[in-house]
Motif scaffolding. Structure first.
Motif, PDB file in Angstrom:
ATOM      1  N   PRO A   6       0.807  -1.217   0.000  1.00  0.00           N
ATOM      2  CA  PRO A   6       0.000   0.000   0.000  1.00  0.00           C
ATOM      3  C   PRO A   6       0.842   1.269   0.000  1.00  0.00           C
ATOM      4  CG  PRO A   6      -0.046  -1.006   2.164  1.00  0.00           C
ATOM      5  CD  PRO A   6       0.676  -1.959   1.250  1.00  0.00           C
ATOM      6  N   ALA A   7       2.133   1.170   0.281  1.00  0.00           N
ATOM      7  CA  ALA A   7       2.987   2.352   0.300  1.00  0.00           C
ATOM      8  C   ALA A   7       3.877   2.410  -0.945  1.00  0.00           C
ATOM      9  CB  ALA A   7       3.842   2.347   1.568  1.00  0.00           C
ATOM     10  N   ALA A  10       3.341   5.288  -7.080  1.00  0.00           N
ATOM     11  CA  ALA A  10       2.148   5.251  -7.928  1.00  0.00           C
ATOM     12  C   ALA A  10       2.401   5.968  -9.242  1.00  0.00           C
ATOM     13  CB  ALA A  10       0.976   5.897  -7.206  1.00  0.00           C
ATOM     14  N   GLU A  51       1.276  13.939  -4.874  1.00  0.00           N
ATOM     15  CA  GLU A  51      -0.146  13.765  -4.587  1.00  0.00           C
ATOM     16  C   GLU A  51      -0.791  12.891  -5.650  1.00  0.00           C
ATOM     17  OE1 GLU A  51      -2.306  17.376  -2.841  1.00  0.00           O
ATOM     18  OE2 GLU A  51      -0.822  18.260  -4.191  1.00  0.00           O
ATOM     19  N   LYS A  52      -1.740  12.091  -5.219  1.00  0.00           N
ATOM     20  CA  LYS A  52      -2.552  11.289  -6.137  1.00  0.00           C
ATOM     21  C   LYS A  52      -3.882  11.024  -5.439  1.00  0.00           C
ATOM     22  CE  LYS A  52      -2.760   7.080  -8.781  1.00  0.00           C
ATOM     23  NZ  LYS A  52      -2.476   7.180 -10.196  1.00  0.00           N
ATOM     24  N   PHE A  55      -4.860   8.801  -2.150  1.00  0.00           N
ATOM     25  CA  PHE A  55      -3.672   8.597  -1.329  1.00  0.00           C
ATOM     26  C   PHE A  55      -3.418   9.835  -0.481  1.00  0.00           C
ATOM     27  CE2 PHE A  55      -3.190   5.774  -4.867  1.00  0.00           C
ATOM     28  CZ  PHE A  55      -2.565   4.643  -4.345  1.00  0.00           C
ATOM     29  N   LYS A  56      -2.672   9.657   0.611  1.00  0.00           N
ATOM     30  CA  LYS A  56      -2.274  10.788   1.437  1.00  0.00           C
ATOM     31  C   LYS A  56      -1.138  11.536   0.741  1.00  0.00           C
ATOM     32  CE  LYS A  56      -3.235   8.290   5.702  1.00  0.00           C
ATOM     33  NZ  LYS A  56      -2.628   7.702   6.906  1.00  0.00           N
ATOM     34  N   SER A  58       2.363  13.299   0.334  1.00  0.00           N
ATOM     35  CA  SER A  58       3.671  13.039   0.922  1.00  0.00           C
ATOM     36  C   SER A  58       4.597  14.197   0.597  1.00  0.00           C
ATOM     37  CB  SER A  58       4.237  11.723   0.373  1.00  0.00           C
ATOM     38  OG  SER A  58       5.468  11.430   0.981  1.00  0.00           O
ATOM     39  N   LEU A  77       3.643   6.772  -1.296  1.00  0.00           N
ATOM     40  CA  LEU A  77       2.256   7.164  -1.060  1.00  0.00           C
ATOM     41  C   LEU A  77       1.566   6.093  -0.228  1.00  0.00           C
ATOM     42  CD1 LEU A  77       1.271   8.448  -4.601  1.00  0.00           C
ATOM     43  CD2 LEU A  77       1.680   9.795  -2.562  1.00  0.00           C
ATOM     44  N   GLU A  78       0.821   6.540   0.760  1.00  0.00           N
ATOM     45  CA  GLU A  78       0.023   5.631   1.580  1.00  0.00           C
ATOM     46  C   GLU A  78      -1.442   5.829   1.227  1.00  0.00           C
ATOM     47  OE1 GLU A  78       0.847   6.057   5.711  1.00  0.00           O
ATOM     48  OE2 GLU A  78       3.006   5.958   5.416  1.00  0.00           O
ATOM     49  N   ILE A  79      -2.185   4.753   1.268  1.00  0.00           N
ATOM     50  CA  ILE A  79      -3.608   4.832   0.955  1.00  0.00           C
ATOM     51  C   ILE A  79      -4.275   5.797   1.916  1.00  0.00           C
ATOM     52  CG2 ILE A  79      -5.774   3.551   0.888  1.00  0.00           C
ATOM     53  CD1 ILE A  79      -4.152   1.130  -0.047  1.00  0.00           C
ATOM     54  N   GLY A  80      -5.084   6.700   1.359  1.00  0.00           N
ATOM     55  CA  GLY A  80      -5.769   7.709   2.160  1.00  0.00           C
ATOM     56  C   GLY A  80      -7.056   7.176   2.741  1.00  0.00           C
TER      57      GLY A  80
END
Length: 97
Positions: A6-7, A10, A51-52, A55-56, A58, A77-80
């Motif tokens: 998940p990190a 992307a 940014e995407k 996702f959160k 970073s 990126l971590e899932i938001g």
């Protein structure tokens, strides 16, 4: 099959290198599999933001560039937060008199 990380990086994420002192910024989109490259940047300190959607955001701050530097910033990126919405539509029953 292993679970997806998940990190992980992307593809098509929006990357931005900004110099907070001069307010100059350059934005690019990452390519497959999440790598990105910007053109030459002026000497100074930069904040890198990725940014995407979904996702959160970073951020890596204070990356210092000198003449002829090639800096590397690896951000993950971590899932938001996920939002769920349910909408129910139905006709009201008719009343008999």
């Amino acid at each position: 099959m292993p679970a997806a990380d998940p990190a992980a990086a992307a593809p098509t994420a929006g990357w931005r290198a900004a110099n907070p002192e001069t307010h100059q910024a350059r934005s690019v989109a990452s390519q497959e599999p999440g790598a990105y490259t910007t053109g030459p940047l002026r000497i100074g300190r930069y904040d890198i933001t990725v940014e995407k959607q979904g996702f959160k955001k970073s951020i890596q701050q204070d990356i210092e560039l000198h003449a002829q530097d090639r800096a590397r910033a690896d951000l993950k990126l971590e899932i938001g937060a996920m939002a769920e919405s349910i909408s129910v539509t139905a006709d009201a029953p008719l009343l008999q008199s």
